[in-house]
Design a protein around this motif. Structure first.
Motif, PDB file in Angstrom:
ATOM      1  N   VAL A 173       6.609  -8.912   8.548  1.00  0.00           N
ATOM      2  CA  VAL A 173       7.437  -7.927   8.066  1.00  0.00           C
ATOM      3  C   VAL A 173       7.073  -7.830   6.572  1.00  0.00           C
ATOM      4  O   VAL A 173       7.103  -6.790   5.591  1.00  0.00           O
ATOM      5  N   LEU A 174       6.854  -8.906   5.822  1.00  0.00           N
ATOM      6  CA  LEU A 174       6.757  -9.183   4.525  1.00  0.00           C
ATOM      7  C   LEU A 174       5.432  -8.514   4.024  1.00  0.00           C
ATOM      8  O   LEU A 174       5.377  -7.857   3.005  1.00  0.00           O
ATOM      9  N   TRP A 175       4.343  -8.568   4.875  1.00  0.00           N
ATOM     10  CA  TRP A 175       2.992  -8.100   4.490  1.00  0.00           C
ATOM     11  C   TRP A 175       3.159  -6.599   4.759  1.00  0.00           C
ATOM     12  O   TRP A 175       2.601  -5.722   3.715  1.00  0.00           O
ATOM     13  N   LEU A 176       3.970  -6.046   5.772  1.00  0.00           N
ATOM     14  CA  LEU A 176       3.808  -4.508   5.907  1.00  0.00           C
ATOM     15  C   LEU A 176       4.995  -4.086   5.001  1.00  0.00           C
ATOM     16  O   LEU A 176       4.412  -2.813   4.683  1.00  0.00           O
ATOM     17  N   GLY A 177       5.748  -4.736   4.432  1.00  0.00           N
ATOM     18  CA  GLY A 177       6.780  -4.010   3.357  1.00  0.00           C
ATOM     19  C   GLY A 177       6.164  -4.139   2.250  1.00  0.00           C
ATOM     20  O   GLY A 177       6.259  -3.081   1.384  1.00  0.00           O
ATOM     21  N   VAL A 178       5.603  -5.046   1.704  1.00  0.00           N
ATOM     22  CA  VAL A 178       5.235  -5.273   0.260  1.00  0.00           C
ATOM     23  C   VAL A 178       3.773  -4.752   0.113  1.00  0.00           C
ATOM     24  O   VAL A 178       3.331  -3.977  -0.732  1.00  0.00           O
ATOM     25  N   VAL A 179       2.864  -5.052   1.077  1.00  0.00           N
ATOM     26  CA  VAL A 179       1.609  -4.751   0.799  1.00  0.00           C
ATOM     27  C   VAL A 179       1.102  -3.386   1.408  1.00  0.00           C
ATOM     28  O   VAL A 179       0.530  -2.307   0.628  1.00  0.00           O
ATOM     29  N   THR A 180       1.418  -3.234   2.724  1.00  0.00           N
ATOM     30  CA  THR A 180       1.093  -1.946   3.412  1.00  0.00           C
ATOM     31  C   THR A 180       1.908  -0.667   3.016  1.00  0.00           C
ATOM     32  O   THR A 180       1.786   0.374   3.371  1.00  0.00           O
ATOM     33  N   THR A 181       3.386  -0.968   2.330  1.00  0.00           N
ATOM     34  CA  THR A 181       4.177  -0.100   2.026  1.00  0.00           C
ATOM     35  C   THR A 181       4.366   0.248   0.662  1.00  0.00           C
ATOM     36  O   THR A 181       3.791   1.135   0.000  1.00  0.00           O
ATOM     37  N   ALA A 182       4.964  -0.767  -0.104  1.00  0.00           N
ATOM     38  CA  ALA A 182       5.106  -0.814  -1.473  1.00  0.00           C
ATOM     39  C   ALA A 182       3.848  -0.601  -2.120  1.00  0.00           C
ATOM     40  O   ALA A 182       3.696   0.409  -2.993  1.00  0.00           O
ATOM     41  N   VAL A 183       2.814  -1.509  -2.154  1.00  0.00           N
ATOM     42  CA  VAL A 183       1.551  -1.424  -2.978  1.00  0.00           C
ATOM     43  C   VAL A 183       0.899  -0.365  -2.624  1.00  0.00           C
ATOM     44  O   VAL A 183       0.274   0.450  -3.406  1.00  0.00           O
ATOM     45  N   ALA A 184       0.895  -0.016  -1.340  1.00  0.00           N
ATOM     46  CA  ALA A 184      -0.233   0.799  -0.579  1.00  0.00           C
ATOM     47  C   ALA A 184       0.316   2.367  -1.409  1.00  0.00           C
ATOM     48  O   ALA A 184      -0.699   3.276  -1.798  1.00  0.00           O
ATOM     49  N   TYR A 185       1.714   2.631  -1.184  1.00  0.00           N
ATOM     50  CA  TYR A 185       1.971   3.968  -1.462  1.00  0.00           C
ATOM     51  C   TYR A 185       2.210   3.979  -3.038  1.00  0.00           C
ATOM     52  O   TYR A 185       1.720   5.343  -3.430  1.00  0.00           O
ATOM     53  N   ALA A 186       2.382   3.105  -3.662  1.00  0.00           N
ATOM     54  CA  ALA A 186       2.068   3.160  -5.056  1.00  0.00           C
ATOM     55  C   ALA A 186       0.894   3.531  -5.510  1.00  0.00           C
ATOM     56  O   ALA A 186       0.641   4.507  -6.501  1.00  0.00           O
ATOM     57  N   LEU A 187      -0.267   3.079  -5.023  1.00  0.00           N
ATOM     58  CA  LEU A 187      -1.722   3.274  -5.216  1.00  0.00           C
ATOM     59  C   LEU A 187      -1.927   4.744  -4.783  1.00  0.00           C
ATOM     60  O   LEU A 187      -2.493   5.595  -5.534  1.00  0.00           O
ATOM     61  N   PHE A 188      -1.442   5.306  -3.810  1.00  0.00           N
ATOM     62  CA  PHE A 188      -1.587   6.324  -3.034  1.00  0.00           C
ATOM     63  C   PHE A 188      -1.118   7.387  -3.932  1.00  0.00           C
ATOM     64  O   PHE A 188      -1.770   8.430  -4.365  1.00  0.00           O
TER      65      PHE A 188
END
Length: 300
Positions: free
Chosen positions: A220-235
């Motif tokens: 959940v931490l990986w999904l929330g931080v990396v695949t959502t917060a970081v990923a969508y900020a880059l996106f």
């Protein structure tokens, strides 16, 4: 790095983050209900994005979103609904048709739906370069789905759910693009949409519960931080400088990343057809990633 290439790199990096989703779940929470994983992902990642975006506004004592025109508030709501709808549709498709087939159909349909919706809503006809790159990449996705699904057929209902997930992703992309075009910052746009999506995910999370155990927490931490917060900020940072159909095609790097992680980390194997499919996807991405020659009146 040139100004024309940087947005492409940002979107490709976001797609790499997105592509790690399946591997993270397979390693950390393989038995967790997909709906619970999706709700936890959006609740955590959306809250993080909203908090980061709201920080500067709170320090200045300004919350301009409260006085926005109703039309833009509606755009935020539509984008949030797209984010929330994507989760159950995506997981329903992968559960019914298999992870590989469900993923490639969802991500493969997104560029087509995005381009068509942008054309219908804004009159912005996608350029020939987008059409060619998308056709090649989607052909690769179809071949990858065929090769991956050779041992198990995809169901019509599962395929419909996956296409619905692709449409939900397209709705999110166009909503954020509309906010960016209205003058919103990249982080502000994605923070508002995902902040509302996080609120909408809380009732689902209350019913399903969060994935349990150390592995579930790590996932959940990986999904929330990396695949959502970081990923969508880059996106969103890349989306500001690119057309929505182009961005949707670039994010086809997500299934490419997911497949490569499956090979290297999970020990999966690819047949000849799947290998050829990956080459087609990479070719389509390369067409869009290469700097375009500037020609007056010709869209890239």
């Amino acid at each position: 790095m040139s100004s024309s290439v940087r947005p492409v790199v940002l979107v490709l990096l976001s797609a790499v983050c997105f592509g790690s989703t399946g591997t993270a779940v397979a390693l950390g929470a393989p038995e967790a209900p997909p709906l619970a994983v999706g709700a936890a992902r959006i609740a955590l990642g959306g809250a993080l994005l909203a908090a980061v975006a709201a920080g500067p506004l709170l320090r200045r004592g300004a919350l301009p979103a409260l006085s926005l025109p109703p039309r833009l508030l509606g755009v935020v709501a539509v984008g949030a609904l797209g984010v929330v709808a994507y989760q159950p549709l995506f997981f329903a498709g992968t559960r019914s048709s298999g992870v590989a087939v469900g993923t490639v159909v969802a991500l493969g349909s997104a560029p087509l739906v995005t381009g068509l919706l942008a054309w219908l809503l804004t009159g912005a006809r996608p350029g020939r370069r987008w059409a060619a790159a998308t056709a090649v990449a989607v052909a690769g996705l179809v071949a990858l789905a065929a090769g991956s699904g050779a041992s198990g057929g995809a169901t019509p209902l599962g395929l419909a759910a996956s296409v619905g997930a692709g449409a939900s992703y397209a709705v999110y992309t166009l909503a954020v693009k509309r906010l960016l075009d209205a003058g919103w910052s990249s982080l502000g746009s994605v923070g508002a949409v995902f902040g509302l999506a996080a609120l909408l995910s809380l009732p689902v999370l209350a019913v399903t519960g969060a994935p349990a155990g150390a592995g579930g927490l790590a996932a959940v931490l990986w999904l929330g931080v990396v695949t959502t917060a970081v990923a969508y900020a880059l996106f969103s940072a890349g989306l500001r400088h690119l057309a929505a159909p182009t961005v949707a095609t670039l994010t086809l790097a997500e299934p490419l990343t997911a497949t490569l992680l499956g090979l290297v980390v999970l020990g999966e194997h690819l047949g000849a057809l799947q290998t050829a499919a990956l080459l087609l996807i990479a070719t389509g991405l390369a067409v869009l990633a290469a700097p375009a020659r500037r020609r007056t009146g010709v869209p890239a």
